[in-house]
Design a protein around this motif. Structure first.
Motif, PDB file in Angstrom:
ATOM      1  N   ASN A 121      14.098 -18.806 -82.824  1.00 52.30           N
ATOM      2  CA  ASN A 121      13.342 -20.049 -82.708  1.00 52.30           C
ATOM      3  C   ASN A 121      12.150 -19.922 -81.770  1.00 52.30           C
ATOM      4  N   SER A 122      12.250 -19.025 -80.794  1.00 52.32           N
ATOM      5  CA  SER A 122      11.157 -18.818 -79.844  1.00 52.32           C
ATOM      6  C   SER A 122      10.196 -17.718 -80.292  1.00 52.32           C
ATOM      7  N   ARG A 123      10.472 -17.125 -81.437  1.00 48.70           N
ATOM      8  CA  ARG A 123       9.602 -16.099 -82.035  1.00 48.70           C
ATOM      9  C   ARG A 123       9.451 -14.873 -81.134  1.00 48.70           C
ATOM     10  N   PHE A 124      10.512 -14.546 -80.402  1.00 52.07           N
ATOM     11  CA  PHE A 124      10.439 -13.375 -79.536  1.00 52.07           C
ATOM     12  C   PHE A 124      10.283 -12.089 -80.347  1.00 52.07           C
ATOM     13  N   TYR A 125      10.658 -12.137 -81.621  1.00 52.48           N
ATOM     14  CA  TYR A 125      10.504 -10.958 -82.475  1.00 52.48           C
ATOM     15  C   TYR A 125       9.049 -10.532 -82.596  1.00 52.48           C
ATOM     16  N   GLU A 126       8.121 -11.397 -82.298  1.00 49.14           N
ATOM     17  CA  GLU A 126       6.712 -11.024 -82.352  1.00 49.14           C
ATOM     18  C   GLU A 126       6.338 -10.067 -81.228  1.00 49.14           C
ATOM     19  N   ALA A 127       7.144 -10.032 -80.158  1.00 51.25           N
ATOM     20  CA  ALA A 127       6.847  -9.155 -79.026  1.00 51.25           C
ATOM     21  C   ALA A 127       7.988  -8.178 -78.723  1.00 51.25           C
TER      22      ALA A 127
ATOM     23  N   LEU B  62       6.591 -11.449 -72.252  1.00 55.21           N
ATOM     24  CA  LEU B  62       6.899 -10.427 -73.248  1.00 55.21           C
ATOM     25  C   LEU B  62       5.632  -9.958 -73.957  1.00 55.21           C
ATOM     26  N   GLU B  63       4.820 -10.900 -74.341  1.00 56.00           N
ATOM     27  CA  GLU B  63       3.599 -10.602 -75.083  1.00 56.00           C
ATOM     28  C   GLU B  63       2.639  -9.745 -74.254  1.00 56.00           C
ATOM     29  N   MET B  64       2.550 -10.043 -72.942  1.00 56.53           N
ATOM     30  CA  MET B  64       1.630  -9.314 -72.062  1.00 56.53           C
ATOM     31  C   MET B  64       2.238  -8.021 -71.515  1.00 56.53           C
ATOM     32  N   GLY B  65       3.502  -7.776 -71.795  1.00 59.46           N
ATOM     33  CA  GLY B  65       4.149  -6.567 -71.300  1.00 59.46           C
ATOM     34  C   GLY B  65       4.551  -6.640 -69.840  1.00 59.46           C
ATOM     35  N   ALA B  66       4.594  -7.862 -69.271  1.00 53.40           N
ATOM     36  CA  ALA B  66       5.030  -8.011 -67.880  1.00 53.40           C
ATOM     37  C   ALA B  66       6.505  -7.671 -67.726  1.00 53.40           C
ATOM     38  N   VAL B  67       7.274  -7.869 -68.785  1.00 53.10           N
ATOM     39  CA  VAL B  67       8.665  -7.410 -68.846  1.00 53.10           C
ATOM     40  C   VAL B  67       8.864  -6.675 -70.165  1.00 53.10           C
ATOM     41  N   ASP B  68       9.821  -5.746 -70.170  1.00 51.54           N
ATOM     42  CA  ASP B  68      10.113  -4.981 -71.386  1.00 51.54           C
ATOM     43  C   ASP B  68      11.016  -5.740 -72.340  1.00 51.54           C
ATOM     44  N   GLY B  69      11.864  -6.604 -71.782  1.00 47.78           N
ATOM     45  CA  GLY B  69      12.836  -7.261 -72.635  1.00 47.78           C
ATOM     46  C   GLY B  69      13.407  -8.505 -71.994  1.00 47.78           C
ATOM     47  N   GLN B  70      14.424  -9.054 -72.658  1.00 49.16           N
ATOM     48  CA  GLN B  70      15.063 -10.287 -72.214  1.00 49.16           C
ATOM     49  C   GLN B  70      16.451 -10.347 -72.816  1.00 49.16           C
ATOM     50  N   GLU B  71      17.224 -11.390 -72.484  1.00 49.36           N
ATOM     51  CA  GLU B  71      18.574 -11.531 -73.042  1.00 49.36           C
ATOM     52  C   GLU B  71      18.836 -13.001 -73.309  1.00 49.36           C
ATOM     53  N   ASN B  72      19.077 -13.284 -74.600  1.00 49.57           N
ATOM     54  CA  ASN B  72      19.303 -14.648 -75.068  1.00 49.57           C
ATOM     55  C   ASN B  72      20.051 -14.593 -76.392  1.00 49.57           C
TER      56      ASN B  72
END
Length: 330
Positions: free
Chosen positions: A221-227, A204-214
């Motif tokens: 808890n995984s701090r995905f909001y940072e990316a 996510l941080e490197m832009g290899a994917v645009d998004g995810q689902e969880n």
């Protein structure tokens, strides 16, 4: 220093030296177990795993201990599963999608829009259907001690709000390797990109994917909001999480030790599911406070209309429709 922090430091410092040693150590009647999972320290998985250690230690008068390794310290999801099968790790906890290559019928639990609510989930997992599904582990080298949860899955991405299915088209979305998840996002016009959970933040941080689902709890808890900027509460699937051990080593334990381990794991499942449910709303509010834009009422029926029927039909073509029918009727 908190118990969680102490346990993490101990786990980190000991990990390298313990990986090569026998997973179950017997000395003067004692049973030292190791457990790995991919989620962060702040997740309910870690909280309840630490509770398991305390309970096992207390109830066995110090004969049983459980050392917990969070954050994928002992490897990614497939690596930990294979380590338990090989007997080099005692217990692993991860999402159901990572077990479906070993036990394909388990894929039914990951069908989109299968479950109505948490009560429906509990009736399935804890009843005769759940017993049938757990028998799929026979012959794999694994035994499911209990079934915990990851929770309701929602979509996040870094490009745009997702209100309706058309908004997902073209987005490169990390999914689990589960066939149902992959097919659902293909039907929506996304580019599903399977990868281990431990690799996700960097992708996510490197832009290899645009998004995810969880679930919101894990997104926080995984701090995905940072990316990730945008969160959509699609609630498109529910992920159960088997807590597995090596079948032969479980059978080789003393009867009292085996019964205590199973009972503690199953009580842990109740605690973890309740804890996750309680944290769903607070984690959503925390994500919004961190700056995520949340679509709380996307057009779920439009998503359901595109993916539910075709993905269930794919499963039924291979395994029949009786299991789906039983789950729908539960």
């Amino acid at each position: 220093m908190t118990l969680t922090r102490r346990s993490f430091i101990a786990a980190t410092s000991a990990a390298t030296g313990l990986i090569a040693t026998p997973a179950i150590l017997r000395a003067q009647g004692k049973l030292a177990l190791r457990m790995g999972h991919p989620h962060p320290e702040s997740d309910s998985w870690q909280d309840v795993a630490l509770w398991m250690n305390e309970t096992l230690n207390e109830q066995s008068n110090g004969e049983i201990t459980l050392q917990v390794f969070p954050n994928g310290l002992l490897g990614n999801d497939p690596t930990m599963i294979n380590s338990v099968r090989a007997g080099s790790l005692d217990i692993a906890l991860t999402g159901n999608p990572f077990f479906t290559s070993l036990a394909p019928e388990l894929n039914v639990l990951d069908l989109p829009f299968l479950f109505r609510d948490r009560d429906h989930v509990a009736r399935v997992l804890d009843g005769e259907i759940g017993d049938r599904l757990r028998r799929n582990f026979d012959g794999t080298g694994l035994h499911a001690l209990a079934v915990w949860e990851t929770g309701w899955r929602h979509v996040t991405n870094s490009r745009r709000p997702v209100v309706e299915p058309a908004d997902i088209k073209g987005l490169k979305i990390r999914t689990t390797p589960n066939p149902a998840h992959i097919e659902a996002f293909r039907l929506l016009g996304a580019v599903p990109t399977p990868m281990a959970f431990t690799e996700l933040f960097t992708a996510l941080e490197m832009g290899a994917v645009d998004g995810q689902e969880n679930p919101t709890t894990l997104i926080l808890n995984s701090r995905f909001y940072e990316a990730q900027k945008y969160l959509s509460l699609t609630q498109h699937a529910f992920t159960a999480s088997p807590l597995v051990t090596n079948a032969d080593k479980l059978a080789a334990m003393g009867e009292d030790q085996r019964n205590l381990l199973i009972a503690t794991a199953q009580e842990g499942a109740k605690r973890q599911r309740a804890m996750n449910a309680e944290r769903e709303q607070s984690s959503l509010e925390a994500l919004k406070a961190e700056g995520m834009e949340a679509v709380e009422a996307p057009d779920r029926e439009a998503f359901r209309a595109i993916v539910a029927g075709p993905v269930q039909a794919t499963f039924a073509a291979e395994f029949g429709s009786d299991l789906i029918d039983q789950i729908n009727a539960a």
